[in-house]
Design an enzyme around this catalytic site. Structure first.
Site, PDB file in Angstrom:
ATOM      1  N   ARG A  72      -0.690  -4.689   6.195  1.00 27.62           N
ATOM      2  CA  ARG A  72      -1.852  -5.114   5.359  1.00 27.62           C
ATOM      3  C   ARG A  72      -2.305  -4.449   6.762  1.00 27.62           C
ATOM      4  NH1 ARG A  72      -1.669  -9.785   2.668  1.00 27.62           N
ATOM      5  NH2 ARG A  72      -1.294  -9.970   0.622  1.00 27.62           N
ATOM      6  N   ARG A 128       2.850   0.206   3.343  1.00 29.38           N
ATOM      7  CA  ARG A 128       2.727  -0.470   2.559  1.00 29.38           C
ATOM      8  C   ARG A 128       3.744  -0.581   1.664  1.00 29.38           C
ATOM      9  NH1 ARG A 128       1.547  -6.732   2.837  1.00 29.38           N
ATOM     10  NH2 ARG A 128       0.805  -7.585   0.786  1.00 29.38           N
ATOM     11  N   LYS A 149      -3.829 -12.674   3.899  1.00 28.44           N
ATOM     12  CA  LYS A 149      -5.009 -13.361   2.543  1.00 28.44           C
ATOM     13  C   LYS A 149      -4.731 -14.356   2.858  1.00 28.44           C
ATOM     14  CE  LYS A 149      -5.322  -8.286   0.410  1.00 28.44           C
ATOM     15  NZ  LYS A 149      -5.964  -8.105  -1.369  1.00 28.44           N
ATOM     16  N   TYR A 173       4.661  -2.752  -7.739  1.00 34.12           N
ATOM     17  CA  TYR A 173       5.074  -1.738  -6.082  1.00 34.12           C
ATOM     18  C   TYR A 173       6.189  -0.965  -6.195  1.00 34.12           C
ATOM     19  CZ  TYR A 173       1.196  -4.200  -3.178  1.00 34.12           C
ATOM     20  OH  TYR A 173       0.435  -3.796  -2.647  1.00 34.12           O
ATOM     21  N   HIS A 202       2.729 -11.891  -0.965  1.00 34.34           N
ATOM     22  CA  HIS A 202       2.454 -11.923  -2.756  1.00 34.34           C
ATOM     23  C   HIS A 202       2.356 -13.302  -2.643  1.00 34.34           C
ATOM     24  CE1 HIS A 202       2.843  -7.278  -2.349  1.00 34.34           C
ATOM     25  NE2 HIS A 202       1.432  -7.574  -2.128  1.00 34.34           N
ATOM     26  N   HIS A 244      -2.749   1.619   3.022  1.00 33.80           N
ATOM     27  CA  HIS A 244      -1.373   0.828   1.997  1.00 33.80           C
ATOM     28  C   HIS A 244      -0.561   1.454   1.084  1.00 33.80           C
ATOM     29  CE1 HIS A 244      -1.462  -2.813  -0.443  1.00 33.80           C
ATOM     30  NE2 HIS A 244      -1.846  -2.304  -1.137  1.00 33.80           N
TER      31      HIS A 244
END
Length: 298
Positions: A128, A224, A152, A256, A247, A221
């Site tokens: 990211r 990514r 994150k 994705y 994730h 993004h």
């Protein structure tokens, strides 16, 4: 909290006794969600928030199962059909990335070396943009094969670097030096330009670099997403790709996936089910059943 979905005061949400709200209130809330958000994913996110409160009330003993079940059913998520066209959007063709790196190779400036390493980590390692700005030199292992990334929620993961990404990073490190600090750095405005390891790149700078090198139609993004799609296209396992991306839910990674129905059909065709048809004339075959029925009738 009213049952017509209108909330005049946010405190009504926090002070309402959800165990006393009738099922009709949740049905009305669901209608408000349906009318308030255009996309199914947004509506389902709102429903998930309501359902989370109900599940916690059930776990805490505030609601019984008989009370919680109809309320949960009142805000059930909508089924969302996979949008093949949407899955493919945001993916950058390989030829376009090749053009970007070719142009960067023709530019001998320090900025180009830094930008090449940045883009390599975005499109070649799936970072990211916020992660790319916070990684430090010490996060690289001794052989520059793995990068420790804090993502994150403070989740830490090891991201393996492909040979091309390692070459781009090493090229930048020859100019950056081995001073402690951020791996990707801002540059001094004075000439000759120099890296500033103690300073952190702004996330807006990352977006500007990507737009400058790829064009204004490409966002960080998108790189990514491209990395993820390329990994899945190569046959990598979904759970492995999820771990590389950081994730917590593989379903996020599946969003994705740009492989369409044709790819899924090809995957199924590789399986061979050892089914055997009934031998002609064997008991139980349609012919034998017909003859047996005729005999019984006579």
């Amino acid at each position: 909290m009213t049952t017509d979905t209108r909330i005049n005061d946010p405190l009504q949400v926090w002070t309402a006794d959800w165990s006393q709200l009738p099922v009709e209130a949740f049905e009305s809330l669901d209608r408000g969600i349906r009318n308030g958000w255009a996309s199914i994913s947004s509506r389902n996110a709102m429903r998930d928030a309501v359902r989370s409160v109900l599940r916690e009330a059930l776990n805490a003993g505030i609601l019984t199962h008989d009370q919680a079940h109809p309320r949960l059913n009142a805000v059930r998520p909508e089924k969302q059909i996979r949008d093949e066209a949407k899955q493919s959007r945001g993916h950058i063709p390989e030829a376009r990335t090749e053009q970007v790196f070719h142009a960067l190779a023709q530019d001998s400036s320090l900025t180009a070396r830094r930008d090449a390493a940045l883009i390599a980590l975005l499109v070649g390692a799936g970072l990211r943009r916020a992660e790319a700005t916070t990684v430090e030199l010490e996060d690289l292992d001794a052989y520059q094969e793995t990068l420790v990334v804090t993502g994150k929620g403070g989740h830490v993961r090891d991201v393996p670097l492909s040979p091309g990404v390692r070459r781009a990073v090493l090229s930048w490190l020859r100019h950056r030096g081995d001073a402690p600090g951020h791996l990707l750095t801002p540059l001094t405005r004075t000439t000759p330009r120099r890296p500033i390891p103690t300073s952190q790149l702004a996330t807006n700078t990352v977006a500007q670099v990507v737009a400058r090198r790829y064009g204004p139609d490409v966002a960080p993004h998108d790189l990514r997403r491209t990395f993820t799609g390329d990994l899945l296209d190569s046959g990598a396992d979904l759970s492995v790709v999820s771990k590389i991306l950081g994730h917590t839910n593989p379903a996020t990674t599946a969003g994705y996936d740009r492989r369409g129905q044709a790819a899924r059909r090809r995957a199924v065709q590789r399986l061979d089910l050892p089914f055997e048809d009934a031998v002609a004339g064997a008991e139980g075959s349609p012919e034998m059943q017909s003859k047996q029925h005729h005999r019984n009738a006579n």
